[in-house]
Design an enzyme around this catalytic site. Structure first.
Site, PDB file in Angstrom:
ATOM      1  N   SER A   1      33.954  47.090  41.838  1.00 14.96           N
ATOM      2  CA  SER A   1      33.388  46.434  43.023  1.00 14.96           C
ATOM      3  C   SER A   1      32.690  47.494  43.855  1.00 14.96           C
ATOM      4  CB  SER A   1      34.482  45.801  43.893  1.00 14.96           C
ATOM      5  OG  SER A   1      35.146  44.767  43.211  1.00 14.96           O
TER       6      SER A   1
ATOM      7  N   HIS B   1      43.296  47.222  36.235  1.00 17.64           N
ATOM      8  CA  HIS B   1      44.271  48.252  36.629  1.00 17.64           C
ATOM      9  C   HIS B   1      44.041  49.502  35.781  1.00 17.64           C
ATOM     10  CE1 HIS B   1      47.244  44.797  37.925  1.00 17.64           C
ATOM     11  NE2 HIS B   1      46.173  44.891  38.707  1.00 17.64           N
TER      12      HIS B   1
ATOM     13  N   ASN C   1      43.839  54.891  41.516  1.00 10.86           N
ATOM     14  CA  ASN C   1      44.745  54.649  40.388  1.00 10.86           C
ATOM     15  C   ASN C   1      44.530  55.639  39.252  1.00 10.86           C
ATOM     16  OD1 ASN C   1      45.501  52.432  41.910  1.00 10.86           O
ATOM     17  ND2 ASN C   1      44.107  51.048  40.832  1.00 10.86           N
TER      18      ASN C   1
HETATM   19  P1  FAD Z   1      38.395  50.629  44.849  1.00 14.66           P
HETATM   20  O1  FAD Z   1      39.109  49.615  45.660  1.00 14.66           O
HETATM   21  O2  FAD Z   1      37.736  50.185  43.624  1.00 14.66           O
HETATM   22  O3  FAD Z   1      37.356  51.371  45.803  1.00 14.66           O
HETATM   23  C1  FAD Z   1      36.500  52.377  45.319  1.00 14.66           C
HETATM   24  C2  FAD Z   1      35.243  52.380  46.173  1.00 14.66           C
HETATM   25  O4  FAD Z   1      34.452  53.533  45.866  1.00 14.66           O
HETATM   26  C3  FAD Z   1      34.343  51.171  45.922  1.00 14.66           C
HETATM   27  O5  FAD Z   1      34.124  50.478  47.116  1.00 14.66           O
HETATM   28  C4  FAD Z   1      33.060  51.785  45.371  1.00 14.66           C
HETATM   29  O6  FAD Z   1      31.899  51.087  45.763  1.00 14.66           O
HETATM   30  C5  FAD Z   1      33.096  53.179  45.950  1.00 14.66           C
HETATM   31  N1  FAD Z   1      32.287  54.163  45.196  1.00 14.66           N
HETATM   32  C6  FAD Z   1      32.256  54.345  43.860  1.00 14.66           C
HETATM   33  N2  FAD Z   1      31.415  55.337  43.531  1.00 14.66           N
HETATM   34  C7  FAD Z   1      30.891  55.809  44.693  1.00 14.66           C
HETATM   35  C8  FAD Z   1      29.955  56.854  45.002  1.00 14.66           C
HETATM   36  N3  FAD Z   1      29.440  57.631  44.043  1.00 14.66           N
HETATM   37  N4  FAD Z   1      29.609  57.041  46.305  1.00 14.66           N
HETATM   38  C9  FAD Z   1      30.157  56.268  47.293  1.00 14.66           C
HETATM   39  N5  FAD Z   1      31.060  55.288  47.040  1.00 14.66           N
HETATM   40  C10 FAD Z   1      31.431  55.060  45.758  1.00 14.66           C
HETATM   41  N6  FAD Z   1      45.878  45.579  42.299  1.00 14.66           N
HETATM   42  C11 FAD Z   1      47.192  45.442  42.586  1.00 14.66           C
HETATM   43  O7  FAD Z   1      47.901  46.439  42.725  1.00 14.66           O
HETATM   44  N7  FAD Z   1      47.741  44.197  42.732  1.00 14.66           N
HETATM   45  C12 FAD Z   1      47.027  43.057  42.566  1.00 14.66           C
HETATM   46  O8  FAD Z   1      47.565  41.970  42.731  1.00 14.66           O
HETATM   47  C13 FAD Z   1      45.649  43.176  42.230  1.00 14.66           C
HETATM   48  N8  FAD Z   1      44.889  42.068  42.022  1.00 14.66           N
HETATM   49  C14 FAD Z   1      43.548  42.194  41.824  1.00 14.66           C
HETATM   50  C15 FAD Z   1      42.776  41.028  41.700  1.00 14.66           C
HETATM   51  C16 FAD Z   1      41.380  41.119  41.612  1.00 14.66           C
HETATM   52  C17 FAD Z   1      40.576  39.871  41.474  1.00 14.66           C
HETATM   53  C18 FAD Z   1      40.751  42.405  41.642  1.00 14.66           C
HETATM   54  C19 FAD Z   1      39.253  42.539  41.617  1.00 14.66           C
HETATM   55  C20 FAD Z   1      41.528  43.573  41.724  1.00 14.66           C
HETATM   56  C21 FAD Z   1      42.936  43.480  41.787  1.00 14.66           C
HETATM   57  N9  FAD Z   1      43.750  44.619  41.892  1.00 14.66           N
HETATM   58  C22 FAD Z   1      45.094  44.488  42.130  1.00 14.66           C
HETATM   59  C23 FAD Z   1      43.204  45.987  41.780  1.00 14.66           C
HETATM   60  C24 FAD Z   1      43.032  46.638  43.155  1.00 14.66           C
HETATM   61  O9  FAD Z   1      42.058  45.958  43.885  1.00 14.66           O
HETATM   62  C25 FAD Z   1      42.672  48.104  42.937  1.00 14.66           C
HETATM   63  O10 FAD Z   1      43.779  48.730  42.314  1.00 14.66           O
HETATM   64  C26 FAD Z   1      42.381  48.874  44.221  1.00 14.66           C
HETATM   65  O11 FAD Z   1      41.370  48.276  44.983  1.00 14.66           O
HETATM   66  C27 FAD Z   1      41.998  50.319  43.870  1.00 14.66           C
HETATM   67  O12 FAD Z   1      41.747  51.037  45.048  1.00 14.66           O
HETATM   68  P2  FAD Z   1      40.772  52.304  45.075  1.00 14.66           P
HETATM   69  O13 FAD Z   1      40.611  52.675  46.497  1.00 14.66           O
HETATM   70  O14 FAD Z   1      41.285  53.333  44.160  1.00 14.66           O
HETATM   71  O15 FAD Z   1      39.409  51.795  44.412  1.00 14.66           O
END
Ligand code: FAD
Length: 524
Positions: free
Chosen positions: A121, A441, A475
């Site tokens: 996303s 995940h 993750n």
């Molecule tokens: P992300 O939330 O993916 O955020 C990373 C961000 O970095 C993004 O906004 C992206 O645009 C940005 N980015 C990437 N590259 C760059 C760049 N070069 N420069 C600037 N910005 C950048 N997890 C659970 O634990 N339980 C659940 O029940 C669950 N259900 C889910 C259901 C759905 C429908 C979805 C889509 C996901 C679900 N997940 C669930 C997964 C959960 O959303 C993710 O584990 C979590 O959001 C990861 O967090 P993060 O901050 O590591 O990465």
């Protein structure tokens, strides 16, 4: 030119505004409020406050627009159903969920399984503007044995995500589901591994309505009120800058103007999801042996069941994306003996679409997630020539399920049938296996290790081996094979890293700053 909207130098740059990046902003705002922080997020702001879960948006058209704008450079067709769970469970190999986008290419190498449903996303709040909010704790071998403070970090992660185990626990049908599941599955389980309410990142407002937690909750008022913190959306970090002391800043492209800037910073946190964090490091020429390797997702089996003797609860609408507590969400925790975990969710919080006019909450979706057999050969690699839609090195996924994985998946299928029979009448002939990557995940690609032995990218404090001041988050840092939904653990590790960073900033405050040191060197 429209002018520069970024500072030329800050103390800390954070890349990515999902819950992992937001956790750094929050912990630094709490522990080191004088620190200047710039957070760069490639996606647009799609909700208010920034990072708010799109399912909290009541107007379906506004919600659909927020989902489309999260889907990267090639959003889904405007006619795609915006109802979050529509289309979730079908047999399409390249399963897409609203608010996410698939890899354009490179998702499978010849003769391998690949990650056909691998998705991302791009929006303020990341995937957590679209997630389900299940926040189980890791148990047994899912835990990271060398982290002595893991429980403390998980406690704090629950605070930052506003996790509750009780909010939906007293839903009208929840008790019945739990009792029936427990009767069938609890024998031989340790107390903390028995069937219990699923901890959920959900909160109740003063009017009694339930809301999903997104990054907005993780940022909290502490970050939003911090005058030294700024979030810049539509800003692509193309690489991390380094010098002989370690991290030195980032190169960032303003997607509104196309202009590229350098922002100097002694500390850089890359929290750009498990696929794009290694991409940013690779593009920066930071390529430890383990970068992108040990990639694992959680093979996922789904099924549905109609609860026995469900009473009617006519006040809930199944098309409503708000949460209406009916049968709640139950959790069958991971055990080493089984190597998978299960969640049994009321329909309006479940991945399996409902047919007919069943009583809301009387049909539950069952989802079983398996721990993957981790191998170094499963990896996200990057092309030296091809680029993705953002102009970053194109991903090449190498991914294979092992015999052990197929055995685990088969046992999970038996287990989910047993669970469906325990709670009610199974719907459909057989459980359904999602294509690889559908769990969303992804883990291991920038994994944490106790020592720098070539099998990890960062140390226990999340700092990349050999690059002082560069932290990785999300993750991808999780080194163990987990089956539990990873966000709580990912945020816990981010909190550990942020605490370490706050301590390093405090230490630096009593030493000459790098710039002062460099100026002195230059003059000498
Ligand atoms: P992300 O939330 O993916 O955020 C990373 C961000 O970095 C993004 O906004 C992206 O645009 C940005 N980015 C990437 N590259 C760059 C760049 N070069 N420069 C600037 N910005 C950048 N997890 C659970 O634990 N339980 C659940 O029940 C669950 N259900 C889910 C259901 C759905 C429908 C979805 C889509 C996901 C679900 N997940 C669930 C997964 C959960 O959303 C993710 O584990 C979590 O959001 C990861 O967090 P993060 O901050 O590591 O990465």
């Amino acid at each position: 030119a429209t002018g520069r909207r970024y500072p030329s130098a800050v103390d800390v740059v954070i890349v990515g505004s999902g819950p992992a990046g937001a956790a750094y902003a929050r912990v630094l705002s709490e522990r080191a409020p004088e620190t200047t922080i710039a957070l760069f997020e490639v996606g647009p702001t799609v909700s208010d406050p920034p990072g708010n879960h799109v399912k909290n948006i009541v107007d379906p058209a506004v919600r659909a627009e927020a989902q489309r704008r999260s889907e990267g450079p090639r959003p889904l067709d405007a006619s795609t159903p915006a109802d979050t769970m529509d289309g979730y469970a079908n047999d399409a190999e390249r399963l897409t969920r609203p608010g996410t986008f698939l890899l354009k290419d490179g998702w499978r190498q010849p003769g391998q399984d690949g990650l056909p449903a691998g998705a991302m996303s791009s929006n303020v709040g990341g995937m957590a503007a679209h997630w389900t909010g299940a926040c189980p704790r890791p148990g047994e071998s899912e835990r990271i044995a060398f982290l002595g403070d893991l429980d403390d970090l998980l406690d704090d992660a629950e605070r930052l995500l506003a996790v509750s185990s009780t909010l939906l626990a007293d839903a009208p049908l929840a008790d019945r589901v739990r009792v029936n599941l427990g009767r069938a599955l609890d024998a031989g389980r340790a107390a903390d591994r028995r069937v219990q309410p699923m901890p959920l990142a959900v909160r109740r407002d003063e009017h009694g309505s339930l809301h999903w937690s997104g990054s907005d909750v993780v940022f909290g008022d502490e970050s939003r009120a911090n005058p030294n913190f700024a979030l810049h959306d539509e800003s692509l970090v193309t690489r991390v800058l380094t010098d002989d002391r370690g991290a030195a800043g980032v190169e960032v492209r303003d997607l509104r103007t196309g202009e590229v800037f350098e922002v100097r910073a002694r500390f850089v946190v890359v929290a750009a999801d498990s696929l794009r964090t290694p991409q940013v490091l690779h593009a920066s020429g930071i390529r430890p042996n383990a970068l992108g390797r040990y990639l694992n997702d959680q093979p996922q089996i789904v099924y549905a069941a109609r609860l026995h003797d469900a009473p009617s609860a006519p006040d809930a609408s199944v098309h409503d994306t708000s949460i209406t507590a009916q049968s709640g969400v139950s959790w069958v925790p991971f055990t080493d003996a089984e190597s998978f975990h299960g969640q049994v969710m009321q329909l309006d919080a479940s991945p399996v679409p409902m047919e007919g006019d069943a009583v809301p909450g009387s049909i539950v979706g069952l989802g079983w997630f398996c721990a993957k057999d981790i191998q170094a050969s499963d990896r996200v690699a990057f092309s030296d020539t091809a680029i993705d839609d953002y102009g970053m090195p194109a991903m090449r996924i190498h991914y294979t399920l092992t015999e052990r994985d197929h055995a685990t998946i088969n046992r999970a299928k038996q287990a989910i049938v047993a669970a469906a029979n325990a709670v009610g009448e199974p719907l459909g002939d057989a459980p359904f296996e999602f294509p690889a990557g559908a769990s969303l995940h992804y883990q291991g690609s920038v994994r944490m290790g106790q020592v720098d032995d070539g099998t990890s990218v960062c140390g226990p404090n999340s700092e990349v081996w050999g690059v002082p001041g560069l932290y990785v988050a999300g993750n991808g840092v999780i080194p163990t094979a987990t089956a539990c939904n990873p966000t709580l653990t990912g945020v816990a590790l981010a909190i550990g890293g942020a605490r370490d960073l706050a301590a390093a900033l405090a230490l630096r405050a009593i030493e000459p700053t790098p710039n002062q040191a460099r100026n002195t060197d230059a003059r000498a």
